[in-house]
Design a protein around this motif. Structure first.
Motif, PDB file in Angstrom:
ATOM      1  N   LEU A 147      34.183  31.589  49.888  1.00  0.00           N
ATOM      2  CA  LEU A 147      34.648  32.454  48.992  1.00  0.00           C
ATOM      3  C   LEU A 147      36.288  32.333  49.035  1.00  0.00           C
ATOM      4  O   LEU A 147      37.018  32.196  47.950  1.00  0.00           O
ATOM      5  CB  LEU A 147      34.449  33.753  48.812  1.00  0.00           C
ATOM      6  N   LEU A 148      36.758  32.372  50.253  1.00  0.00           N
ATOM      7  CA  LEU A 148      38.435  32.242  50.521  1.00  0.00           C
ATOM      8  C   LEU A 148      38.723  30.925  49.968  1.00  0.00           C
ATOM      9  O   LEU A 148      40.013  30.726  49.464  1.00  0.00           O
ATOM     10  CB  LEU A 148      38.444  32.372  51.819  1.00  0.00           C
ATOM     11  N   PHE A 193      42.630  43.837  43.606  1.00  0.00           N
ATOM     12  CA  PHE A 193      43.297  42.799  44.451  1.00  0.00           C
ATOM     13  C   PHE A 193      44.453  43.613  44.965  1.00  0.00           C
ATOM     14  O   PHE A 193      45.055  44.566  44.457  1.00  0.00           O
ATOM     15  CB  PHE A 193      43.714  41.622  43.671  1.00  0.00           C
ATOM     16  N   LEU A 197      37.588  49.187  45.220  1.00  0.00           N
ATOM     17  CA  LEU A 197      36.748  48.220  45.976  1.00  0.00           C
ATOM     18  C   LEU A 197      37.220  46.675  45.357  1.00  0.00           C
ATOM     19  O   LEU A 197      37.283  45.860  45.988  1.00  0.00           O
ATOM     20  CB  LEU A 197      35.279  48.523  45.715  1.00  0.00           C
ATOM     21  N   ARG A 214      38.869  31.064  46.154  1.00  0.00           N
ATOM     22  CA  ARG A 214      40.124  31.813  45.471  1.00  0.00           C
ATOM     23  C   ARG A 214      41.283  31.330  45.952  1.00  0.00           C
ATOM     24  O   ARG A 214      42.287  31.563  45.148  1.00  0.00           O
ATOM     25  CB  ARG A 214      39.904  33.349  46.265  1.00  0.00           C
ATOM     26  N   ASN A 215      41.583  30.762  47.072  1.00  0.00           N
ATOM     27  CA  ASN A 215      42.777  30.396  47.526  1.00  0.00           C
ATOM     28  C   ASN A 215      43.265  29.081  46.422  1.00  0.00           C
ATOM     29  O   ASN A 215      44.488  28.961  46.085  1.00  0.00           O
ATOM     30  CB  ASN A 215      42.690  29.379  48.759  1.00  0.00           C
ATOM     31  N   GLU A 240      47.657  33.552  56.351  1.00  0.00           N
ATOM     32  CA  GLU A 240      46.319  34.164  56.505  1.00  0.00           C
ATOM     33  C   GLU A 240      45.606  33.425  57.475  1.00  0.00           C
ATOM     34  O   GLU A 240      44.829  34.074  58.020  1.00  0.00           O
ATOM     35  CB  GLU A 240      45.877  33.937  54.859  1.00  0.00           C
ATOM     36  N   PHE A 300      44.222  39.308  52.386  1.00  0.00           N
ATOM     37  CA  PHE A 300      44.180  37.891  51.670  1.00  0.00           C
ATOM     38  C   PHE A 300      44.486  38.194  50.242  1.00  0.00           C
ATOM     39  O   PHE A 300      43.485  39.158  49.807  1.00  0.00           O
ATOM     40  CB  PHE A 300      42.765  37.489  52.188  1.00  0.00           C
ATOM     41  N   PRO A 301      45.558  37.864  49.751  1.00  0.00           N
ATOM     42  CA  PRO A 301      45.983  38.118  48.555  1.00  0.00           C
ATOM     43  C   PRO A 301      44.875  37.674  47.388  1.00  0.00           C
ATOM     44  O   PRO A 301      44.828  38.358  46.487  1.00  0.00           O
ATOM     45  CB  PRO A 301      47.290  37.276  48.308  1.00  0.00           C
ATOM     46  N   ALA A 302      43.969  36.659  47.659  1.00  0.00           N
ATOM     47  CA  ALA A 302      43.302  36.064  46.473  1.00  0.00           C
ATOM     48  C   ALA A 302      41.851  36.825  46.583  1.00  0.00           C
ATOM     49  O   ALA A 302      41.192  36.700  45.662  1.00  0.00           O
ATOM     50  CB  ALA A 302      42.852  34.526  46.817  1.00  0.00           C
ATOM     51  N   LEU A 303      41.751  37.654  47.606  1.00  0.00           N
ATOM     52  CA  LEU A 303      40.547  38.576  47.808  1.00  0.00           C
ATOM     53  C   LEU A 303      40.575  39.925  47.316  1.00  0.00           C
ATOM     54  O   LEU A 303      41.781  40.590  47.629  1.00  0.00           O
ATOM     55  CB  LEU A 303      40.017  38.547  49.255  1.00  0.00           C
ATOM     56  N   MET A 359      26.897  46.992  46.381  1.00  0.00           N
ATOM     57  CA  MET A 359      27.732  45.976  46.171  1.00  0.00           C
ATOM     58  C   MET A 359      27.142  44.713  46.526  1.00  0.00           C
ATOM     59  O   MET A 359      26.206  44.514  47.201  1.00  0.00           O
ATOM     60  CB  MET A 359      28.895  46.227  47.351  1.00  0.00           C
ATOM     61  N   HIS A 366      43.719  31.055  42.930  1.00  0.00           N
ATOM     62  CA  HIS A 366      44.880  31.744  42.756  1.00  0.00           C
ATOM     63  C   HIS A 366      46.049  31.239  42.307  1.00  0.00           C
ATOM     64  O   HIS A 366      46.552  31.939  41.440  1.00  0.00           O
ATOM     65  CB  HIS A 366      45.125  32.302  44.430  1.00  0.00           C
ATOM     66  N   ALA A 378      37.547  44.915  48.764  1.00  0.00           N
ATOM     67  CA  ALA A 378      36.023  44.824  49.493  1.00  0.00           C
ATOM     68  C   ALA A 378      35.917  43.499  50.037  1.00  0.00           C
ATOM     69  O   ALA A 378      35.388  43.348  51.255  1.00  0.00           O
ATOM     70  CB  ALA A 378      34.882  44.879  48.272  1.00  0.00           C
ATOM     71  N   GLU A 379      36.342  42.420  49.324  1.00  0.00           N
ATOM     72  CA  GLU A 379      36.035  41.114  50.286  1.00  0.00           C
ATOM     73  C   GLU A 379      37.076  40.773  51.260  1.00  0.00           C
ATOM     74  O   GLU A 379      36.678  40.262  52.364  1.00  0.00           O
ATOM     75  CB  GLU A 379      36.394  40.097  49.024  1.00  0.00           C
ATOM     76  N   MET A 419      31.851  33.824  53.240  1.00  0.00           N
ATOM     77  CA  MET A 419      33.242  34.145  52.935  1.00  0.00           C
ATOM     78  C   MET A 419      34.263  33.254  53.154  1.00  0.00           C
ATOM     79  O   MET A 419      35.140  33.014  52.284  1.00  0.00           O
ATOM     80  CB  MET A 419      33.760  35.399  54.092  1.00  0.00           C
TER      81      MET A 419
END
Ligand SMILES: Nc1ncnc2c1ncn2[C@@H]1O[C@H](COP(=O)(O)OP(=O)(O)OP(=O)(O)O)[C@@H](O)[C@H]1O
Ligand SMILES: [Mg+2]
Lengths: 227, 386
Positions: free
Chosen positions: B15-16, A144, A141, B19-20, B295, A105-108, B1, B23, A111-112, B12
């Motif tokens: 979060l995804l 990206f 970690l 971020r999407n 994805e 996933f390029p935006a994570l 962490m 981004h 670690a994510e 998650m």
């Protein structure tokens, strides 16, 4: 008549597998009577020319594609009659996938990326650090994917596939996009993961060096295994 | 962490989603601008509608009258047929009526001191009872209206009427009048400014016959039942229509907002704003989803349940809605604030501001339905086929 599998100890097994894409004039027989088994702790390299059916076989083994005929057993369990939802659960809990183009996933961050898999599998998100350390990326970690080299990206993908400790790893051309050093490192890592933790690893590859390192090489041509 | 499992309660997937969106910053800004545009447009149109709606009845709502008596068939406050002054005495004789008095509303012609004409609405009220008349007086005193030629106007119309100072002399229908004070914020829905005067002055300025009036307004005895008294008034004054105050306000408002189509056109603009916003948001959310389609394929191949993919896409919609609504509504509130000095006020009560969040959310979620279908249609096997 329900068939039973011939090798009860094997992680994956197929019997009389065939696969036909399309129908009528345009039908393509991708697999034709494939009998195949891989056991826990074994690295199996699946090799053959382009278009021979390697990816098709891997997708069937990974429960992403149903064969036209023949049977597949995952850890001794026949899957032909399982609904899609159960196949998804089986993939999630028992298998890890590694792709030629990493599919991170390029935006994570690294670690994510691993945490997504951990959450899906109901595991502790804090395991991500340990998994990335295991593949030698303990210091990356929070990078990206675009900040990582191809080899590092593939190792993140392996860490993600290892999330939840699946007994089966399936990889399609994991080294095709890597130089020989990085490719060798990735294959060595897959071998360690198979041998130390008793995983079954199937690697589809064109790369003869992968064949050298694997425990067993299975060749496929025109949808048939040749011994 | 640092675990991020609790982010927005979506884990998650949340979060995804975030971020999407983040981004591709430039596209996210386009999304937000689209939503802000839609929110401002809708808030403005509904705010205008509420402002207009408010202005159609402001004079009615600021009288202390309990009932209104008007010539039969009158549809609004501004234009009525005359009724005979005798109706006042008839009304007073009905049991339960505490007081009744005339009220005059007539169009007139206002000659600006600097030249030019303006159509105005002269409102004449009985100054002794204080039942009706100007309010929000910011210059001059109510008592000043007792002078024979005295009128008051609102600051909103000062430019339009060409009068900025107390004491200015003007002409209404050819008769001399003096502006003795100003009110603030008393708008009119018709473009004609209100001109407040005593009943006698209004009669004189508009040349209205002394035997007639426009309205009889009045109050009820403290213990009287409004519906009963109204029925008694209807029976006693057969040539008129009798309304309780809220009824009359509602009738006037409905006339201007719906019968004339003025309100409908404003509402149509609001719906258009909603549609435009939805199309923009749908476009961008769709593009975002298509960009990240591989994805979603990866997720499905890994065995992620459908719910996870729904969460990501709906998360994108909810985040876009929230981050677009906030600046949008703040912008709209700023414009509303600025409109307070103008002739058309935009009202954005908090119910509208909050309700619009619901509308924005619904808009974004609806817009993402297409994206969800697209993401669900992909074959997870595609991840190997490149
Ligand atoms: N979706 C599809 N529809 C029709 N035919 C297909 C489809 N996918 C694969 N095939 C055909 O099936 C055969 C086997 O394809 P497959 O992708 O399994 O080969 P492969 O061994 O993985 O090849 P490569 O080394 O090039 O990746 C090929 O002839 C291919 O053209
Ligand atoms: Mg292939």
């Amino acid at each position: 008549m329900p068939q039973t599998n011939a090798h009860p100890g094997s992680a994956l097994e197929t019997c009389g597998l065939s696969l036909v894409y399309g129908s009528g004039e345009t039908a393509v027989t991708a697999l034709d009577g494939v009998d195949f088994a891989v056991s826990a702790g074994e690295v199996l390299a699946l090799m053959g020319p382009s278009g021979s059916g390697k990816t098709s076989l891997l997708m069937i083994l990974g429960c992403l594609l149903r064969p036209s005929s023949g049977e597949v057993w995952v850890e001794g369990r026949a899957i032909a009659n399982l609904p899609d939802r159960d196949l998804g659960r089986l993939r999630l809990q028992r298998m890890g996938f590694i792709f030629q183009s990493y599919n991170l996933f390029p935006a994570l961050t690294a670690a994510e990326n691993v945490q997504v898999a951990l959450e899906l599998k109901g595991r502790d998100l804090n395991d991500a650090a340990g998994l990335l350390e295991r593949v030698g990326l303990g210091k990356r970690l929070h990078n990206f994917p675009r900040q990582l080299s191809g080899g590092e990206k593939q190792r993140v993908a392996i860490a993600r596939a290892l999330a939840g400790d699946p007994p089966i790893l399936l990889a399609d051309e994991p080294t095709a996009a890597l130089d020989s050093t990085n490719g060798r490192a990735v294959v060595n890592l897959l071998c360690e993961l198979a041998h130390e933790q008793g995983r079954a690893v199937v690697v589809v590859t064109h790369d003869p060096r992968v064949g050298d390192l694997a425990d067993r090489v299975v060749r496929i041509e025109d949808g048939r295994l040749c011994s | 962490m640092k675990g991020q499992r609790t982010r927005w309660g979506l884990g998650m997937a949340g979060l995804l989603a975030w971020r999407n969106l983040a981004h591709d910053r430039s596209r996210f800004i386009v999304t937000l601008v689209g939503i802000i545009f839609a929110v401002v447009l809708i808030a403005m149109q509904i705010g205008l509608f509420l402002g207009f709606s408010d202005s159609t009845t402001n004079v009615i709502r600021h009288t202390r009258a309990d009932f209104w008596i008007v010539a039969k068939g009158s549809q609004n406050f501004e234009v009525t047929l005359p009724i005979n002054e005798r109706e006042i005495y008839l009304a007073r004789s009905v049991p339960g009526v505490a007081a009744a008095e005339p009220l005059l509303v007539q169009f007139g012609n206002w000659k600006r001191p600097g030249g030019g004409d303006e159509s105005v609405l002269v409102v004449g009220t009985d100054l002794n009872t204080g039942l009706a008349g100007p309010w929000n007086i910011v210059a001059g005193r109510l008592e000043d209206l007792r002078r024979p030629d005295a009128v008051m106007i609102d600051l909103v119309f000062a430019d339009k009427l060409g009068v900025h100072e107390v004491g200015t002399t003007v002409e209404i229908l050819g008769r001399r009048a003096r502006v003795v004070g100003f009110t603030r914020g008393i708008r009119s829905f018709t473009t004609s400014p209100w001109v407040f005067a005593s009943y006698r002055t209004a009669q004189h300025l508009t040349g209205f016959p002394e035997t007639d009036t426009n309205y009889v307004i009045g109050t009820l005895a403290p213990d009287a039942d409004p519906a009963e008294v109204r029925a008694a008034l209807v029976a006693a004054l057969p040539r008129t229509d009798v309304y309780l105050s809220e009824q009359f306000a509602a009738r006037t408002r409905d006339y201007w907002m719906f019968t004339t189509g003025a309100g409908a056109s404003v509402l149509v603009s609001a719906v258009l704003g909603l549609l435009v916003g939805m199309v923009i948001v749908a476009q961008v959310l769709y593009a975002t989803t298509v960009d990240h389609l591989p994805e979603f394929g990866t997720l499905r191949a890994m065995g992620a349940p459908r719910a996870f993919v729904y969460k990501v896409i709906l998360g994108q919609a909810v985040l876009s809605a929230t981050l677009g609504h906030l600046p949008g509504i703040l912008l709209a509130l700023a414009v509303a604030k600025a409109s307070e000095a103008g002739a058309a006020v935009i009202l954005i009560p908090w119910e509208l501001a909050v309700g619009l969040y619901g509308v924005t959310l619904a808009m974004c979620v609806l817009a993402s339905v297409v994206s969800i279908r697209k993401a669900m249609d992909i074959d997870p096997a595609m991840v190997f086929q490149r």
